[in-house]
Structures are given as C-alpha cells and as structure tokens.
Design an enzyme around this catalytic site. Sequence first.
Site, PDB file in Angstrom:
ATOM      1  N   SER A 116      39.921  35.514  51.933  1.00  6.42           N
ATOM      2  CA  SER A 116      40.430  34.190  52.279  1.00  6.42           C
ATOM      3  C   SER A 116      41.069  34.183  53.658  1.00  6.42           C
ATOM      4  CB  SER A 116      41.473  33.761  51.238  1.00  6.42           C
ATOM      5  OG  SER A 116      42.174  32.613  51.653  1.00  6.42           O
ATOM      6  N   TYR A 140      49.052  35.409  47.627  1.00  8.31           N
ATOM      7  CA  TYR A 140      47.591  35.379  47.519  1.00  8.31           C
ATOM      8  C   TYR A 140      46.939  36.069  48.713  1.00  8.31           C
ATOM      9  CZ  TYR A 140      42.886  33.301  47.131  1.00  8.31           C
ATOM     10  OH  TYR A 140      41.528  33.095  47.038  1.00  8.31           O
ATOM     11  N   LYS A 144      44.760  39.615  48.782  1.00  8.31           N
ATOM     12  CA  LYS A 144      43.414  39.663  49.340  1.00  8.31           C
ATOM     13  C   LYS A 144      43.318  40.719  50.446  1.00  8.31           C
ATOM     14  CE  LYS A 144      41.091  36.475  47.084  1.00  8.31           C
ATOM     15  NZ  LYS A 144      39.890  36.796  46.285  1.00  8.31           N
TER      16      LYS A 144
END
Length: 322
Positions: A116, A140, A144
């Site tokens: 991402s 998040y 990642k």
Amino acid sequence: MKILITGAGGFIGQFLARKLLEDPSHTLVLTDVIECPIPKGSANPKNATVVKADLLADQSVITSDLNAIYMFHGIMSAGSEANFDLGLKVNLEATKILLETIRQRCPGIRVIFSSSQAVYGRPFPDTITEDVFPTPEGSYGAQKLMCEILINDMTRKGYIDGLSLRFPTISVRPGKPTAAASSFISGIIREPLEGKECVVPVKDRSFPSWVCSPKTLINNLVHALTLPRDCLPSHKRTVNAPGLLATVQDMMDALAKVGGEDKLKYIKEVDDEDLGKILYSWAWKFDNKLALGLGYKPDTSFEQAVRDYVEFMDEQKALAQV
C-alpha cells in the site's frame, strides 16, 4: 499455472480470480477465513477450488504443485489502527507464516504481495518515487512495510520470487463500505448511485487522493505474473502501482456526469478528526516511471473508472437474473 489467492473473498481477490479464469490453462485455489464464492460470470468456474481456512493456524493450501501466490489477506487501514493486535496477527504474522511455509513446500515460486501507499508518511517530497524512504504514520502501513522487507530478503536468498505492489486507493469498489479510512473514495460514487447517503470525512473538496480503478489494478496484477525474475534487483522487489490524482471535487464531478446531478444530494460532508489523521498522512503524488518501465499501465481518468463500475454492476445484475 496453479495459482493460490489468499483473501479471495474480498473484491480484489474476486476480480482477479474472474480475470485469471478467462485462461483455461489456469487452475485456482481461492482461500479466505470466510466462505468465498467462485466469481459470477467466470469463464471456467470448474478450474477453481474454494478452501475456507484461518491462515494463522492452517497452511494446508500451500502445496508443492503451486506455481504462483497472490497475497491479499489483511485487515484494512482503519481496522488495523483501531485493533493493533489483530492487525499484527493478520497483516504481519499470517504473512510471515505463509512465506516460511512457501519456502519449505514450494521454494522459488512467484509471490505477489498486495502492499500500500500507506507505507509513506510525512513530510512528503513534491513527488514520491521508490527511492523515497518509507516512514508510515499508521499501523497498517507499518505492517505492510515489514512484510515488504521480509519478501525482499527472502527473494534475495532465493527462497521465493517475490514482488510487492503498492496499491493506490482502489475506486470504485463494489460491495459494502469497508474498515478502510479511504472507504469513502468508493462510497462517494457507489452509494449515491444506489440512492444511499455517503459520508465524506473531510470538508475540503480539494483533498487529493492517489487512486486506481479495479479494472486497471487487475490487469497490472496479471501482468506481474509475466515479469522475469531479474526485472528488479533481488533485494528491491517493491513497485508503486500506477495511479492518478483525483480530488473530492473531481469525484463529485464524475458522479454528476455519469450518474446525474441529482446524485450529489446523497453526499454528506463532515470533518472526522480520527479519520482525517489517517487520510492526511497519505501521499498523493507519485512518479510511476519504474512501474511504467516494467509494463504496468495507468488509468486514463477517474470518470472512466466510474463508467467501468457502472458497466460492471449492470453486468452483475444481468447475471443475477439468469
């Protein structure tokens, strides 16, 4: 090829499975923690097998005859921020366990990981390239990034043939709103077209997002299967997927043009402080020179992404009536 898709119940997994099943030479294994269907309208549905599994405890879907794996399982941005422990388990630990299992059972195969743009944090340079050091501001993005580094190292060691593709915000997503902070970027189109309200958590209509349509993303994910192992250095396997810049106003303009001015009444603009902290921490201008040089393709316009969504939904409605 025999291809495994994790998180296959999500819309990206479903779109990709449908695209891959156009090729009768492919066989697919679709796995998720929930029951996931074989996509409606698939050309060769008999070539797909569905396996319900919790990847933290059950790695039986990793078999020695696999040729490639797409990793789409995960907890989205707002969900990861709200539940740190769950985000670590699903986004990081499950990925680590799967990669180690791949190393033991089917070493050297192509692994395509869904990363991402959330790996980048402020302050941003004028333009983001792969040379910009990632400093995520949210859990998040941090999770990642840790997965990316592990994939780089395992590729360098020859254990896997990994590629990480950093997704822009994908719009327009079908289905229900998700736990992603960016969920409104699809909702601003999807909900009004269905006569439902969408809450936009920023009042600034110049708020920019780096976006990509599902159709373009899927074509790029299929392209990733074809790239030679030496397309990138063995220790640098991450690419920013092509995207385009769209502001809230751009999205509203596209909605009005495709769906009609009357749909704008379903958009409610508010200032959500918690979501705003996440949204304003994301970069929105990228140089995709590396991706384009590898043969990945960009969208032409956000309006076209909206038209693609309308076409897809019309097709799904027709299939439901068969």
